[in-house]
Design a protein around this motif. Sequence first.
Motif, PDB file in Angstrom:
ATOM      1  N   MET A   1     -49.043 -17.011 -16.349  1.00 38.41           N
ATOM      2  CA  MET A   1     -49.791 -18.434 -15.675  1.00 38.41           C
ATOM      3  C   MET A   1     -50.698 -18.052 -15.281  1.00 38.41           C
ATOM      4  O   MET A   1     -51.585 -18.365 -14.986  1.00 38.41           O
ATOM      5  CB  MET A   1     -48.443 -19.527 -14.300  1.00 38.41           C
ATOM      6  CG  MET A   1     -47.891 -19.862 -14.906  1.00 38.41           C
ATOM      7  SD  MET A   1     -46.551 -20.543 -13.515  1.00 38.41           S
ATOM      8  CE  MET A   1     -47.184 -20.785 -12.397  1.00 38.41           C
ATOM      9  N   VAL A   2     -50.596 -16.105 -14.582  1.00 36.12           N
ATOM     10  CA  VAL A   2     -51.809 -16.027 -13.977  1.00 36.12           C
ATOM     11  C   VAL A   2     -52.469 -15.913 -15.330  1.00 36.12           C
ATOM     12  O   VAL A   2     -53.686 -15.664 -15.009  1.00 36.12           O
ATOM     13  CB  VAL A   2     -51.022 -14.949 -13.463  1.00 36.12           C
ATOM     14  CG1 VAL A   2     -52.219 -13.353 -12.891  1.00 36.12           C
ATOM     15  CG2 VAL A   2     -50.691 -15.087 -12.040  1.00 36.12           C
ATOM     16  N   GLN A   3     -52.964 -15.306 -16.338  1.00 35.64           N
ATOM     17  CA  GLN A   3     -53.225 -14.999 -17.405  1.00 35.64           C
ATOM     18  C   GLN A   3     -54.166 -16.030 -18.421  1.00 35.64           C
ATOM     19  O   GLN A   3     -55.566 -15.975 -18.217  1.00 35.64           O
ATOM     20  CB  GLN A   3     -52.597 -14.394 -18.644  1.00 35.64           C
ATOM     21  CG  GLN A   3     -52.209 -13.316 -18.471  1.00 35.64           C
ATOM     22  CD  GLN A   3     -51.326 -11.950 -19.502  1.00 35.64           C
ATOM     23  OE1 GLN A   3     -50.526 -13.321 -20.633  1.00 35.64           O
ATOM     24  NE2 GLN A   3     -50.737 -11.588 -19.815  1.00 35.64           N
TER      25      GLN A   3
ATOM     26  N   LEU B   1     -59.139 -19.344 -17.548  1.00 33.00           N
ATOM     27  CA  LEU B   1     -59.674 -20.377 -17.108  1.00 33.00           C
ATOM     28  C   LEU B   1     -60.588 -19.850 -16.151  1.00 33.00           C
ATOM     29  O   LEU B   1     -62.259 -20.615 -16.120  1.00 33.00           O
ATOM     30  CB  LEU B   1     -59.083 -21.908 -16.417  1.00 33.00           C
ATOM     31  CG  LEU B   1     -57.818 -22.082 -17.278  1.00 33.00           C
ATOM     32  CD1 LEU B   1     -56.848 -22.919 -16.493  1.00 33.00           C
ATOM     33  CD2 LEU B   1     -58.503 -22.957 -18.144  1.00 33.00           C
ATOM     34  N   ILE B   2     -60.556 -19.484 -15.106  1.00 31.26           N
ATOM     35  CA  ILE B   2     -61.798 -18.597 -14.579  1.00 31.26           C
ATOM     36  C   ILE B   2     -63.033 -18.030 -15.506  1.00 31.26           C
ATOM     37  O   ILE B   2     -63.757 -18.704 -14.996  1.00 31.26           O
ATOM     38  CB  ILE B   2     -61.466 -17.464 -13.181  1.00 31.26           C
ATOM     39  CG1 ILE B   2     -60.462 -18.803 -12.577  1.00 31.26           C
ATOM     40  CG2 ILE B   2     -62.080 -17.300 -12.340  1.00 31.26           C
ATOM     41  CD1 ILE B   2     -59.415 -18.076 -11.710  1.00 31.26           C
ATOM     42  N   SER B   3     -62.523 -17.361 -16.187  1.00 33.13           N
ATOM     43  CA  SER B   3     -63.291 -16.182 -16.884  1.00 33.13           C
ATOM     44  C   SER B   3     -64.256 -17.516 -17.851  1.00 33.13           C
ATOM     45  O   SER B   3     -65.495 -17.589 -17.523  1.00 33.13           O
ATOM     46  CB  SER B   3     -62.968 -15.535 -17.751  1.00 33.13           C
ATOM     47  OG  SER B   3     -62.172 -14.663 -16.977  1.00 33.13           O
ATOM     48  N   GLY B   4     -63.826 -18.757 -18.456  1.00 35.29           N
ATOM     49  CA  GLY B   4     -64.393 -19.432 -19.123  1.00 35.29           C
ATOM     50  C   GLY B   4     -65.442 -20.438 -17.806  1.00 35.29           C
ATOM     51  O   GLY B   4     -66.578 -20.541 -18.049  1.00 35.29           O
ATOM     52  N   GLU B   5     -64.931 -20.842 -17.024  1.00 31.59           N
ATOM     53  CA  GLU B   5     -65.733 -21.311 -15.823  1.00 31.59           C
ATOM     54  C   GLU B   5     -66.818 -20.073 -15.297  1.00 31.59           C
ATOM     55  O   GLU B   5     -68.177 -21.143 -14.966  1.00 31.59           O
ATOM     56  CB  GLU B   5     -65.210 -22.002 -14.807  1.00 31.59           C
ATOM     57  CG  GLU B   5     -64.194 -22.726 -14.523  1.00 31.59           C
ATOM     58  CD  GLU B   5     -65.099 -24.165 -15.625  1.00 31.59           C
ATOM     59  OE1 GLU B   5     -65.980 -24.410 -14.563  1.00 31.59           O
ATOM     60  OE2 GLU B   5     -64.234 -24.381 -15.998  1.00 31.59           O
TER      61      GLU B   5
END
Length: 154
Positions: free
Chosen positions: A122-124, A129-133
């Motif tokens: 889940m953390v990964q 997702l954060i990196s993509g944003e």
Amino acid sequence: MSKSILDKKRKIDENGKEIKRVLSIIGDVTIYSPTLEQDEKLMGFIEKHIDEKTKKVEITGVEVFRVLYKELTDLKDIDKVTDEELEDIINHPNEELEEINEILNDELFKISKKILNVQKQMVQTINTLISGENLKSSVETINKNIISKKDKVI
């Protein structure tokens, strides 16, 4: 003799229910590997006992007997024994019970490890997702800067 991947799936009975797999027999007590349904139930049980501050699993011996022994052994009278009687049994186990405890502790460890792996995944996923944003935001900023520079040149 070659092995087939078909031999690696869990056995299902005619009603579609998973057949329990025997892990060991100690004396007259049979210990079972958790079914997928029991696995989920036990994962929920463990997750409810994670102390939010210390991040440690805090389960009493009585709770282990009430849940783990009931789910993974063929002992029938666990619900009939009082907490005081269970405490006495826990504090003064015979050799068979000590062996059963070792096997069930291993199962508890495996289930806890599954919980950690799920949380890690889940953390990964969240990090991805954060990196993509962040990447998307950076691209938008670069595009705005390029357009702004083009406008200045013209």
